[in-house]
Scaffold this motif. Structure first.
Motif, PDB file in Angstrom:
ATOM      1  N   ARG A 151       0.832  -1.204   0.000  1.00 23.52           N
ATOM      2  CA  ARG A 151       0.000   0.000   0.000  1.00 23.52           C
ATOM      3  C   ARG A 151       0.868   1.257   0.000  1.00 23.52           C
ATOM      4  O   ARG A 151       0.643   2.195  -0.758  1.00 23.52           O
ATOM      5  CB  ARG A 151      -0.905  -0.037   1.242  1.00 23.52           C
ATOM      6  CG  ARG A 151      -2.028   0.939   1.263  1.00 23.52           C
ATOM      7  CD  ARG A 151      -3.053   0.648   0.206  1.00 23.52           C
ATOM      8  NE  ARG A 151      -3.479  -0.744   0.155  1.00 23.52           N
ATOM      9  CZ  ARG A 151      -4.491  -1.242   0.875  1.00 23.52           C
ATOM     10  NH1 ARG A 151      -5.165  -0.476   1.685  1.00 23.52           N
ATOM     11  NH2 ARG A 151      -4.834  -2.500   0.758  1.00 23.52           N
ATOM     12  N   ASP A 154       2.627   1.798  -3.245  1.00 20.06           N
ATOM     13  CA  ASP A 154       1.694   2.366  -4.211  1.00 20.06           C
ATOM     14  C   ASP A 154       1.632   3.885  -4.049  1.00 20.06           C
ATOM     15  O   ASP A 154       1.670   4.642  -5.018  1.00 20.06           O
ATOM     16  CB  ASP A 154       0.320   1.744  -3.973  1.00 20.06           C
ATOM     17  CG  ASP A 154      -0.653   2.052  -5.088  1.00 20.06           C
ATOM     18  OD1 ASP A 154      -0.219   2.024  -6.246  1.00 20.06           O
ATOM     19  OD2 ASP A 154      -1.829   2.300  -4.804  1.00 20.06           O
ATOM     20  N   ARG A 155       1.558   4.311  -2.798  1.00 19.03           N
ATOM     21  CA  ARG A 155       1.506   5.754  -2.514  1.00 19.03           C
ATOM     22  C   ARG A 155       2.765   6.447  -3.019  1.00 19.03           C
ATOM     23  O   ARG A 155       2.707   7.487  -3.657  1.00 19.03           O
ATOM     24  CB  ARG A 155       1.369   5.950  -1.001  1.00 19.03           C
ATOM     25  CG  ARG A 155       1.372   7.379  -0.536  1.00 19.03           C
ATOM     26  CD  ARG A 155      -0.043   7.906  -0.416  1.00 19.03           C
ATOM     27  NE  ARG A 155      -0.079   9.243   0.166  1.00 19.03           N
ATOM     28  CZ  ARG A 155      -0.112  10.350  -0.549  1.00 19.03           C
ATOM     29  NH1 ARG A 155      -0.072  10.280  -1.862  1.00 19.03           N
ATOM     30  NH2 ARG A 155      -0.168  11.524   0.035  1.00 19.03           N
ATOM     31  N   GLY A 158       2.958   6.756  -6.730  1.00 20.00           N
ATOM     32  CA  GLY A 158       2.114   7.869  -7.164  1.00 20.00           C
ATOM     33  C   GLY A 158       2.846   9.187  -7.048  1.00 20.00           C
ATOM     34  O   GLY A 158       2.780  10.037  -7.936  1.00 20.00           O
ATOM     35  N   GLU A 161       5.738   9.408  -9.649  1.00 18.46           N
ATOM     36  CA  GLU A 161       5.279   9.651 -11.019  1.00 18.46           C
ATOM     37  C   GLU A 161       5.044  11.133 -11.270  1.00 18.46           C
ATOM     38  O   GLU A 161       5.060  11.594 -12.407  1.00 18.46           O
ATOM     39  CB  GLU A 161       4.008   8.840 -11.298  1.00 18.46           C
ATOM     40  CG  GLU A 161       4.317   7.377 -11.569  1.00 18.46           C
ATOM     41  CD  GLU A 161       3.071   6.528 -11.682  1.00 18.46           C
ATOM     42  OE1 GLU A 161       1.988   6.998 -11.292  1.00 18.46           O
ATOM     43  OE2 GLU A 161       3.194   5.384 -12.137  1.00 18.46           O
ATOM     44  N   LYS A 162       4.792  11.882 -10.203  1.00 22.12           N
ATOM     45  CA  LYS A 162       4.583  13.325 -10.366  1.00 22.12           C
ATOM     46  C   LYS A 162       5.895  14.078 -10.569  1.00 22.12           C
ATOM     47  O   LYS A 162       5.900  15.201 -11.055  1.00 22.12           O
ATOM     48  CB  LYS A 162       3.876  13.886  -9.124  1.00 22.12           C
ATOM     49  CG  LYS A 162       2.392  13.594  -9.117  1.00 22.12           C
ATOM     50  CD  LYS A 162       1.659  14.541  -8.197  1.00 22.12           C
ATOM     51  CE  LYS A 162       0.296  14.000  -7.867  1.00 22.12           C
ATOM     52  NZ  LYS A 162       0.191  13.596  -6.464  1.00 22.12           N
ATOM     53  N   HIS A 195      -0.506  -5.355  -9.413  1.00 20.01           N
ATOM     54  CA  HIS A 195      -1.156  -4.303  -8.631  1.00 20.01           C
ATOM     55  C   HIS A 195      -0.442  -2.963  -8.792  1.00 20.01           C
ATOM     56  O   HIS A 195      -1.059  -1.940  -9.059  1.00 20.01           O
ATOM     57  CB  HIS A 195      -1.130  -4.760  -7.176  1.00 20.01           C
ATOM     58  CG  HIS A 195      -1.856  -3.866  -6.250  1.00 20.01           C
ATOM     59  ND1 HIS A 195      -2.741  -4.331  -5.328  1.00 20.01           N
ATOM     60  CD2 HIS A 195      -1.821  -2.533  -6.110  1.00 20.01           C
ATOM     61  CE1 HIS A 195      -3.239  -3.312  -4.665  1.00 20.01           C
ATOM     62  NE2 HIS A 195      -2.689  -2.210  -5.107  1.00 20.01           N
TER      63      HIS A 195
ATOM     64  N   ILE B 111      -3.241   5.307 -13.386  1.00 23.63           N
ATOM     65  CA  ILE B 111      -3.572   4.470 -12.236  1.00 23.63           C
ATOM     66  C   ILE B 111      -3.743   5.396 -11.055  1.00 23.63           C
ATOM     67  O   ILE B 111      -2.843   6.174 -10.734  1.00 23.63           O
ATOM     68  CB  ILE B 111      -2.454   3.450 -11.980  1.00 23.63           C
ATOM     69  CG1 ILE B 111      -2.357   2.492 -13.156  1.00 23.63           C
ATOM     70  CG2 ILE B 111      -2.712   2.680 -10.703  1.00 23.63           C
ATOM     71  CD1 ILE B 111      -1.162   1.581 -13.095  1.00 23.63           C
ATOM     72  N   VAL B 112      -4.908   5.365 -10.444  1.00 22.90           N
ATOM     73  CA  VAL B 112      -5.135   6.188  -9.264  1.00 22.90           C
ATOM     74  C   VAL B 112      -4.594   5.404  -8.079  1.00 22.90           C
ATOM     75  O   VAL B 112      -5.173   4.409  -7.662  1.00 22.90           O
ATOM     76  CB  VAL B 112      -6.621   6.527  -9.091  1.00 22.90           C
ATOM     77  CG1 VAL B 112      -6.842   7.396  -7.868  1.00 22.90           C
ATOM     78  CG2 VAL B 112      -7.144   7.229 -10.336  1.00 22.90           C
ATOM     79  N   ARG B 113      -3.458   5.880  -7.557  1.00 24.26           N
ATOM     80  CA  ARG B 113      -2.767   5.123  -6.514  1.00 24.26           C
ATOM     81  C   ARG B 113      -3.192   5.586  -5.129  1.00 24.26           C
ATOM     82  O   ARG B 113      -3.873   6.594  -4.986  1.00 24.26           O
ATOM     83  CB  ARG B 113      -1.258   5.291  -6.684  1.00 24.26           C
ATOM     84  CG  ARG B 113      -0.772   4.732  -8.010  1.00 24.26           C
ATOM     85  CD  ARG B 113       0.729   4.811  -8.100  1.00 24.26           C
ATOM     86  NE  ARG B 113       1.216   4.340  -9.380  1.00 24.26           N
ATOM     87  CZ  ARG B 113       1.454   3.072  -9.679  1.00 24.26           C
ATOM     88  NH1 ARG B 113       1.254   2.122  -8.781  1.00 24.26           N
ATOM     89  NH2 ARG B 113       1.904   2.738 -10.870  1.00 24.26           N
ATOM     90  N   SER B 114      -2.733   4.823  -4.134  1.00 20.58           N
ATOM     91  CA  SER B 114      -3.058   5.124  -2.743  1.00 20.58           C
ATOM     92  C   SER B 114      -2.793   6.597  -2.446  1.00 20.58           C
ATOM     93  O   SER B 114      -1.741   7.122  -2.766  1.00 20.58           O
ATOM     94  CB  SER B 114      -2.199   4.235  -1.847  1.00 20.58           C
ATOM     95  OG  SER B 114      -2.441   4.535  -0.505  1.00 20.58           O
ATOM     96  N   GLY B 115      -3.762   7.259  -1.836  1.00 20.17           N
ATOM     97  CA  GLY B 115      -3.578   8.658  -1.436  1.00 20.17           C
ATOM     98  C   GLY B 115      -3.929   9.652  -2.512  1.00 20.17           C
ATOM     99  O   GLY B 115      -3.961  10.842  -2.256  1.00 20.17           O
ATOM    100  N   GLN B 116      -4.185   9.189  -3.731  1.00 19.65           N
ATOM    101  CA  GLN B 116      -4.515  10.128  -4.804  1.00 19.65           C
ATOM    102  C   GLN B 116      -6.031  10.243  -4.948  1.00 19.65           C
ATOM    103  O   GLN B 116      -6.761   9.293  -4.713  1.00 19.65           O
ATOM    104  CB  GLN B 116      -3.914   9.653  -6.128  1.00 19.65           C
ATOM    105  CG  GLN B 116      -2.393   9.632  -6.087  1.00 19.65           C
ATOM    106  CD  GLN B 116      -1.772   9.160  -7.386  1.00 19.65           C
ATOM    107  OE1 GLN B 116      -2.327   8.328  -8.083  1.00 19.65           O
ATOM    108  NE2 GLN B 116      -0.605   9.684  -7.682  1.00 19.65           N
ATOM    109  N   ASN B 131      -6.306   1.864  -7.217  1.00 14.83           N
ATOM    110  CA  ASN B 131      -5.692   0.988  -6.228  1.00 14.83           C
ATOM    111  C   ASN B 131      -6.256   1.257  -4.836  1.00 14.83           C
ATOM    112  O   ASN B 131      -6.822   2.323  -4.603  1.00 14.83           O
ATOM    113  CB  ASN B 131      -4.174   1.203  -6.235  1.00 14.83           C
ATOM    114  CG  ASN B 131      -3.495   0.431  -7.354  1.00 14.83           C
ATOM    115  OD1 ASN B 131      -4.120  -0.383  -8.031  1.00 14.83           O
ATOM    116  ND2 ASN B 131      -2.221   0.678  -7.553  1.00 14.83           N
TER     117      ASN B 131
END
Lengths: 267, 227
Positions: A151, A154-155, A158, A161-162, A195, B111-116, B131
């Motif tokens: 998890r 994944d955060r 994200g 990626e920015k 995932h 992909i919309v990830r955790s926290g987004q 996610n």
């Protein structure tokens, strides 16, 4: 011009520091000039894992604030003649002592002299993380086969990626216990990769020798007989651009000796 | 001054009441004056009669809310007339943009990830996954071509007709308008078909086969855009 790779995970305790130390060592063994940068200001560990703790004189904060030059602060690892250096974090200040701009400048400077700069990122997504990613060209996300770690990975993906200056992150899955995966008690690798949907750079089996080696201040990569060591060397080869096939864990278990033989054959 | 009497207001009786066609080239003042005049002439002397609905067609004229109110009041004072609708061919640019935002399908590939959090005003077409820990919010419907493992909130501004569709429906939470539903604590068996979520007659969010939507939400078919 070298390449700066940040090693991050979001969650703590998944093996960022161990991975940094071992990949750095493996790259140095492959003949590259490597500089390890510990950005975990206030909770530095990388020096301990590398066994260089008692040689630190200046640190990252001294360099960033201009109290000394980078060359002075770098700690040379004598085991790898002139290939491996460490820029330790400060133990006395905290993450706010350095700004992302200062880090960017520092990494730029190091890129002139080294082939690879591995940046050990602290856990979390606050200032320490921002400092660590500021100067990086590439990112490696470390996770373990646990739901919480995935998890957080994944955060962090994200967030990475920015970042415009960082290439798409790659994944290392650490501490896989093949018997638990087989019995269905642990997330399996395909599931995690699907995932997170980023490239898999490597997998590392859970190995008690890793803990033993870190306690002795000797990266596990130096022990050619351990499973984890081979995994780290393979990852280093992939970073260098070689295509090393990912072995499934079962094969890895059966074929440890075959792989070691193959490894020596290659060398 | 010899004023050439021109017909600014045309009154037509239909079975739904009166339809008033108001000229859209004359000035607003002239229009109001003539309206006043015409309605006074046509006033019936039955104050207790049933209310007659009046439909206004103003053509290409834009009426500000104040003007609309003035005309409504004017007509209402004529005993048993009441304005039921005002129809104009024009809307302001602002209204048009809002309408566009609310009705357009926004397609996003990520992909919309955790926290987004991904928030759109109209319908959302997501080409990718949500996610766990990620959130998608839409004023209208949500269509996800990948897997929904996080939170989806459709009909964010109070539209209970909104639906959530996903290729793999494994959400943490589903929300439609102000209704919420969460995943069961036990692990459901793997289902490999597209599913949809909608609000049923008992005000509950129900997850079911995608094909049912054809009957439940026929308005999802939008071959042409309209107001």
């Amino acid at each position: 011009m070298g390449e700066a790779i940040v090693i991050t995970s979001g969650k703590g305790g998944v093996g960022k520091t161990t991975t940094t130390a071992n990949l750095g060592t493996a790259l140095a063994l492959a003949g590259k000039r490597v500089c390890l940068v510990d950005t975990d200001i206030g909770l530095r560990n990388l020096d301990v894992v590398m066994g260089l703790e008692n040689r630190i004189i200046y640190d990252l904060v001294d360099v960033a604030q201009g109290r000394c030059t980078v060359q002075k602060a770098l700690v040379k690892d004598k085991r790898f003649d002139d290939k491996l250096y460490l820029l330790p974090a400060a133990q006395t200040s905290d993450k706010t002592a350095v700004t992302p701009e200062q880090m960017k400048k520092l990494i730029q400077e190091l890129k002139q002299d080294y082939d690879y700069i591995l940046i050990d990122c602290p856990a979390g997504i606050e200032q320490g993380y921002r400092n660590a990613v500021a100067g990086a060209d590439e990112a490696i996300v470390v996770t373990t086969p646990e739901v919480a770690a995935v998890r957080d990975a994944d955060r962090i993906i994200g967030l990475l990626e920015k970042e415009e200056n960082i290439r798409p992150p790659r994944l290392i899955i650490n501490r896989i216990r093949s018997h638990m995966v087989k019995s269905g008690d642990m997330l399996d690798i395909d599931e995690i990769v699907m995932h997170l949907s980023i490239d898999l750079l490597g997998i590392i089996a859970d190995d008690e020798n890793v803990i033993k080696a870190s306690n002795n201040g000797e990266p596990i990569v130096l022990d050619p007989n351990s499973k984890a060591s081979i995994a780290y060397r393979n990852i280093a080869r992939r970073i260098l651009g070689e295509s090393v096939p990912l072995q499934s864990l079962e094969e890895e278990q059966k074929g440890v000796f075959a792989k070691i033989k193959k490894f020596f054959g290659v060398r | 001054m010899n004023r050439q009497k021109q017909q600014y207001v045309t009154i037509k009786g239909t079975k739904d009441g009166l339809t008033l066609h108001l000229d859209d080239t004359c000035s607003y003042r002239d229009l109001v004056m003539e309206l006043e005049e015409k309605l006074s002439v046509n006033q019936t002397n039955e104050p207790d009669g049933p209310l007659v609905a009046v439909h206004l067609k103003v053509g290409n004229r834009y009426l500000t809310p104040e003007q609309e109110e003035e005309i409504r009041t004017l007509i209402r004072t004529k005993k048993n007339l009441v304005v039921e609708s005002i129809e104009s061919n024009v809307i302001t640019k602002e209204e048009a943009l809002i309408w566009k935002r609310e009705t357009e399908i926004v397609s996003v590939s990520k992909i919309v990830r955790s926290g987004q959090i991904l928030h759109v005003q109209g319908d959302l077409l997501l080409i990718g996954d949500v996610n766990p820990g990620g959130t998608v919010i839409a004023g209208g419907n949500i269509f996800i071509l990948g897997a929904l493992r996080g939170i989806a909130h459709a009909g964010y501004y109070g539209n209970k007709e909104a639906v959530i569709v996903a290729s793999v429906m494994k959400p943490m939470q589903l929300r439609i308008s102000d209704i919420m539903n969460r995943a069961p604590d036990y692990k459901a068996e793997e289902r490999n078909e597209m599913e949809c979520a909608y609000v049923d007659d008992n005000n509950q969010i129900v997850v079911d086969r995608l094909q049912l939507l054809t009957h439940l939400r026929p308005h999802l078919t939008r071959l042409e855009r309209r107001l």
